[in-house]
Enzyme design. Structure first.
Site, PDB file in Angstrom:
ATOM      1  N   ARG A  58     102.280  71.135  61.283  1.00 31.71           N
ATOM      2  CA  ARG A  58     102.077  71.937  62.500  1.00 31.71           C
ATOM      3  C   ARG A  58     100.970  71.385  63.400  1.00 31.71           C
ATOM      4  O   ARG A  58     100.392  72.112  64.201  1.00 31.71           O
ATOM      5  CB  ARG A  58     101.817  73.404  62.164  1.00 31.71           C
ATOM      6  CG  ARG A  58     103.011  74.093  61.505  1.00 31.71           C
ATOM      7  CD  ARG A  58     102.818  75.600  61.440  1.00 31.71           C
ATOM      8  NE  ARG A  58     104.012  76.242  60.926  1.00 31.71           N
ATOM      9  CZ  ARG A  58     104.186  76.559  59.644  1.00 31.71           C
ATOM     10  NH1 ARG A  58     103.240  76.275  58.759  1.00 31.71           N
ATOM     11  NH2 ARG A  58     105.302  77.142  59.254  1.00 31.71           N
TER      12      ARG A  58
ATOM     13  N   LYS B  12     101.909  64.323  76.543  1.00 28.79           N
ATOM     14  CA  LYS B  12     103.368  64.460  76.455  1.00 28.79           C
ATOM     15  C   LYS B  12     103.891  63.587  75.321  1.00 28.79           C
ATOM     16  O   LYS B  12     103.651  62.374  75.297  1.00 28.79           O
ATOM     17  CB  LYS B  12     104.027  64.052  77.770  1.00 28.79           C
ATOM     18  CG  LYS B  12     103.913  65.083  78.860  1.00 28.79           C
ATOM     19  CD  LYS B  12     104.750  64.691  80.072  1.00 28.79           C
ATOM     20  CE  LYS B  12     104.719  65.766  81.137  1.00 28.79           C
ATOM     21  NZ  LYS B  12     105.544  65.414  82.316  1.00 28.79           N
TER      22      LYS B  12
ATOM     23  N   GLU C 160     104.770  51.666  87.337  1.00 25.92           N
ATOM     24  CA  GLU C 160     103.801  52.759  87.288  1.00 25.92           C
ATOM     25  C   GLU C 160     102.617  52.503  88.218  1.00 25.92           C
ATOM     26  O   GLU C 160     102.088  53.434  88.836  1.00 25.92           O
ATOM     27  CB  GLU C 160     103.302  52.967  85.856  1.00 25.92           C
ATOM     28  CG  GLU C 160     104.320  53.599  84.918  1.00 25.92           C
ATOM     29  CD  GLU C 160     104.612  55.059  85.234  1.00 25.92           C
ATOM     30  OE1 GLU C 160     103.846  55.676  86.004  1.00 25.92           O
ATOM     31  OE2 GLU C 160     105.615  55.584  84.725  1.00 25.92           O
TER      32      GLU C 160
ATOM     33  N   LYS D 138      95.317  60.201  86.912  1.00 25.13           N
ATOM     34  CA  LYS D 138      96.088  61.029  85.978  1.00 25.13           C
ATOM     35  C   LYS D 138      95.195  62.019  85.247  1.00 25.13           C
ATOM     36  O   LYS D 138      95.573  63.174  85.035  1.00 25.13           O
ATOM     37  CB  LYS D 138      96.840  60.161  84.970  1.00 25.13           C
ATOM     38  CG  LYS D 138      97.658  61.027  83.994  1.00 25.13           C
ATOM     39  CD  LYS D 138      98.824  60.354  83.375  1.00 25.13           C
ATOM     40  CE  LYS D 138      99.670  61.370  82.606  1.00 25.13           C
ATOM     41  NZ  LYS D 138     100.846  60.763  81.954  1.00 25.13           N
TER      42      LYS D 138
ATOM     43  N   GLU E 244     102.017  71.435  83.102  1.00 29.72           N
ATOM     44  CA  GLU E 244     102.930  71.295  84.237  1.00 29.72           C
ATOM     45  C   GLU E 244     103.482  72.643  84.689  1.00 29.72           C
ATOM     46  O   GLU E 244     104.678  72.828  84.886  1.00 29.72           O
ATOM     47  CB  GLU E 244     104.091  70.358  83.873  1.00 29.72           C
ATOM     48  CG  GLU E 244     104.692  69.628  85.072  1.00 29.72           C
ATOM     49  CD  GLU E 244     105.618  68.489  84.682  1.00 29.72           C
ATOM     50  OE1 GLU E 244     106.817  68.608  84.936  1.00 29.72           O
ATOM     51  OE2 GLU E 244     105.122  67.503  84.116  1.00 29.72           O
TER      52      GLU E 244
ATOM     53  N   ARG F 179     100.882  68.722  88.343  1.00 29.36           N
ATOM     54  CA  ARG F 179     101.212  67.610  87.458  1.00 29.36           C
ATOM     55  C   ARG F 179     102.567  67.003  87.813  1.00 29.36           C
ATOM     56  O   ARG F 179     102.839  65.846  87.501  1.00 29.36           O
ATOM     57  CB  ARG F 179     101.184  68.061  85.994  1.00 29.36           C
ATOM     58  CG  ARG F 179     101.386  66.912  85.020  1.00 29.36           C
ATOM     59  CD  ARG F 179     100.967  67.247  83.613  1.00 29.36           C
ATOM     60  NE  ARG F 179     101.217  66.117  82.720  1.00 29.36           N
ATOM     61  CZ  ARG F 179     100.775  66.035  81.476  1.00 29.36           C
ATOM     62  NH1 ARG F 179     100.040  67.015  80.966  1.00 29.36           N
ATOM     63  NH2 ARG F 179     101.047  64.985  80.742  1.00 29.36           N
TER      64      ARG F 179
ATOM     65  N   ASN G 120     105.498  62.723  88.434  1.00 26.38           N
ATOM     66  CA  ASN G 120     106.912  62.384  88.232  1.00 26.38           C
ATOM     67  C   ASN G 120     107.502  61.610  89.402  1.00 26.38           C
ATOM     68  O   ASN G 120     108.721  61.375  89.433  1.00 26.38           O
ATOM     69  CB  ASN G 120     107.732  63.664  88.006  1.00 26.38           C
ATOM     70  CG  ASN G 120     107.415  64.312  86.676  1.00 26.38           C
ATOM     71  OD1 ASN G 120     107.306  63.646  85.660  1.00 26.38           O
ATOM     72  ND2 ASN G 120     107.240  65.628  86.683  1.00 26.38           N
TER      73      ASN G 120
ATOM     74  N   HIS H 101     110.464  59.276  88.967  1.00 30.35           N
ATOM     75  CA  HIS H 101     111.028  59.478  87.630  1.00 30.35           C
ATOM     76  C   HIS H 101     112.339  60.266  87.621  1.00 30.35           C
ATOM     77  O   HIS H 101     113.110  60.147  86.674  1.00 30.35           O
ATOM     78  CB  HIS H 101     110.008  60.180  86.731  1.00 30.35           C
ATOM     79  CG  HIS H 101     108.898  59.287  86.277  1.00 30.35           C
ATOM     80  ND1 HIS H 101     108.025  58.686  87.165  1.00 30.35           N
ATOM     81  CD2 HIS H 101     108.517  58.889  85.041  1.00 30.35           C
ATOM     82  CE1 HIS H 101     107.147  57.957  86.476  1.00 30.35           C
ATOM     83  NE2 HIS H 101     107.430  58.062  85.197  1.00 30.35           N
TER      84      HIS H 101
ATOM     85  N   HIS I 199     114.420  57.939  85.459  1.00 32.53           N
ATOM     86  CA  HIS I 199     114.793  58.253  84.086  1.00 32.53           C
ATOM     87  C   HIS I 199     116.305  58.180  83.898  1.00 32.53           C
ATOM     88  O   HIS I 199     116.791  57.719  82.854  1.00 32.53           O
ATOM     89  CB  HIS I 199     114.305  59.652  83.710  1.00 32.53           C
ATOM     90  CG  HIS I 199     112.947  59.660  83.084  1.00 32.53           C
ATOM     91  ND1 HIS I 199     112.195  60.807  82.965  1.00 32.53           N
ATOM     92  CD2 HIS I 199     112.198  58.670  82.523  1.00 32.53           C
ATOM     93  CE1 HIS I 199     111.043  60.526  82.382  1.00 32.53           C
ATOM     94  NE2 HIS I 199     111.026  59.228  82.112  1.00 32.53           N
TER      95      HIS I 199
ATOM     96  N   HIS J 111     111.279  51.094  81.109  1.00 26.82           N
ATOM     97  CA  HIS J 111     110.830  52.279  81.837  1.00 26.82           C
ATOM     98  C   HIS J 111     110.244  51.916  83.201  1.00 26.82           C
ATOM     99  O   HIS J 111     110.610  52.506  84.221  1.00 26.82           O
ATOM    100  CB  HIS J 111     109.782  53.026  81.002  1.00 26.82           C
ATOM    101  CG  HIS J 111     109.202  54.216  81.700  1.00 26.82           C
ATOM    102  ND1 HIS J 111     109.891  55.401  81.841  1.00 26.82           N
ATOM    103  CD2 HIS J 111     108.005  54.395  82.315  1.00 26.82           C
ATOM    104  CE1 HIS J 111     109.145  56.260  82.507  1.00 26.82           C
ATOM    105  NE2 HIS J 111     107.986  55.684  82.802  1.00 26.82           N
TER     106      HIS J 111
END
Length: 517
Positions: free
Chosen positions: A277, A299, A341, A385, A395, A400, A404, A407, A411, A421
């Site tokens: 956990r 993330k 990026e 960032k 987000e 935030r 993206n 993206h 993506h 990527h």
């Protein structure tokens, strides 16, 4: 020393006074130092702002040289004038109190005389870059004075425990963590309390940098490796890693170190988020994409057939430590892809970063040891960032979502085509400019400028080749989907981006207009 910087009405004086009272330290407001020279600050600014800036810089230098203050609040423009910011960073911790323009205007309207309030919009845009170069940005939006003071105290403790005084911090209260960019790894004592440590990497990175990482950690390690590439971000690999770690004796007080690019960081981070956990994770990114984006912000995810990163969790690391030496062994394609990026951050942050990224085009094409210009670019991207994540960790407020940019379509292209990527994000940036132009918000020629920038760094620019129906179908499962719409990051110009909602049908018409037979 602790320096508080930020825009007008961010609360620098109030926070400084309160923190000093709670911690029994001496507080100095730089405006008081200037006023002691014989003229109130408001009248001096109104009469001769350049002279005010010179007096302000001189007062800051005196305060630092005297060393008789523990906490210093500066004026709103101090950080963006001359070498003030460098002086402050050299003398202690610099905390930027974050406030948006709307809140600043509302707060300032009820206070004393502010001669520069009429030009607040232009000043805010000009100074934002300097505030992000602080060690940390602490948001004051929707927080009480007591909450902001507690946050500043927490980030100060995290900074004092960081492996480097030059670290950038992600402001998350007691979970605040440092990001260190250096030639080699600086880990400090942040893994000291772990009962066992597992190093997870991929086969290629482990061969190049596994021994160096092990030496930096300085402990006996459990070493596990996965195959390079996006295919390893699967439930099958996740299950194998979890079983192996349990069999090798990890417990809830153990830690995982992720050594590699975005795939390893996402995968190892998801293992850490869910094993027992949740256990500690340290990120040692070895690619530009991971150093500036994937390793920061918590993330974590694995892929499923329906799309990338659709199963995951937010799980913040204890530390992100980047060793620039690892970039020298990047394959040529991976090196160039990283600029997807970097150009994204340049579009978000503005002209200074755009120029700095452009100065790295020779390295993008030729490789070799990371040049000084690249160090500066990575540091600026990291700071951007970190500031966003500190304000909108999960987000939920929309801030935030700016990260993206490129993206939404990127993506989908990545999932469909198997491109790297960064390559797909680069194409996504072109798509963002095209959509923004169709919506009537982008300046003329923006798409052409972005295409040329990508081309200078050796990246793919043929967007139309990838705008097939399957890609547009994949856009529909984007995590930012809201019913039949998607939150899309539009670009007005370099440094001017915003979130808009656009219907999938409209997005499809823009990207794949009906062509005459």
């Amino acid at each position: 020393m602790l320096f508080l910087i930020g825009f007008m009405a961010a609360g620098k004086t109030s926070v400084g006074n309160e923190l000093a009272a709670l911690t029994h330290r001496r507080f100095i407001d730089l405006d008081d130092e200037i006023a002691a020279m014989g003229e109130p600050v408001a009248s001096l600014v109104a009469r001769d702002e350049p002279e005010f800036r010179r007096r302000e810089a001189a007062a800051l230098a005196r305060v630092i040289d005297r060393g008789d203050a523990d906490i210093v609040a500066t004026g709103g423009g101090a950080a963006s004038f001359g070498d003030n910011l460098a002086r402050m960073r050299g003398a202690g911790l610099v905390v930027a109190l974050g406030v948006d323009l709307e809140h600043a205007r509302a707060r300032a309207a009820g206070g004393g005389a502010r001669p520069l309030l009429a030009d607040a919009g232009a000043l805010f845009a000009t100074r934002a870059h300097a505030y992000r170069r602080a060690h940390v940005v602490v948001s004051t939006i929707d927080r009480s004075l007591a909450e902001v003071v507690r946050e500043v105290a927490a980030v100060e403790r995290a900074w004092l425990a960081a492996p480097s005084r030059d670290a950038t911090l992600v402001s998350l209260g007691e979970r605040t963590y440092p990001i260190v960019v250096d030639d080699g790894w600086q880990l400090g004592d942040l893994l000291q309390g772990a009962t066992r440590i597992a190093l997870i990497s991929d086969d290629h990175v482990a061969a190049h940098w596994g021994a160096a990482a092990e030496a930096a950690i300085g402990r006996d390690l459990i070493k596990l490796s996965v195959a390079p590439g996006e295919a390893s971000k699967s439930f099958a690999t996740y299950e194998r890693l979890c079983n192996a770690l349990i069999e090798r004796g990890l417990d809830r007080s153990s830690a995982i170190v992720a050594l590699g690019g975005g795939v390893v960081g996402d995968l190892a981070g998801f293992v850490a988020a869910t094993l027992f956990r949740g256990i500690s994770v340290v990120q040692l990114p070895t690619t530009i994409v991971a150093m500036t984006d994937a390793a920061i912000g918590g993330k974590t995810a694995v892929d499923v057939p329906a799309g990338k990163n659709l199963v995951g969790a937010f799980h913040q690391p204890k530390l992100v430590a980047s060793a620039l030496q690892t970039l020298a062994t990047l394959p040529e394609r991976e090196r160039r892809a990283g600029f997807g990026e970097l150009w994204k951050y340049a579009l978000l942050d503005g002209g200074e970063l755009w120029t700095a990224v452009d100065a790295c085009t020779a390295w993008a094409q030729g490789g070799g040891p990371a040049p000084f210009e690249l160090r500066d670019v990575i540091a600026r991207a990291v700071a951007y960032k970190a500031a966003i994540v500190g304000r909108d960790e999960l987000e939920r407020t929309g801030h935030r979502a700016l990260l993206n940019l490129g993206h939404t379509v990127g993506h989908a292209i990545e999932t469909f085509s198997g491109l790297l990527h960064g390559e797909a994000v680069g194409l996504g940036l072109i798509a963002a400019c095209r959509v923004s132009a169709a919506l009537g918000v982008a300046r003329s020629g923006l798409e052409t400028d972005v295409v040329e920038a990508l081309r200078r760094t050796g990246m793919l620019v043929d967007l139309d080749r990838y705008l097939v129906s399957d890609v547009l179908d994949l856009v529909r499962v984007d995590k930012k989907r809201v019913g039949d719409k998607v939150r899309f990051i539009a670009v007005r110009d370099v440094g001017r981006c915003e979130s808009v909602e656009i219907a999938f049908a409209e997005l499809g018409r823009i990207l794949r207009p009906t062509r005459a037979p």
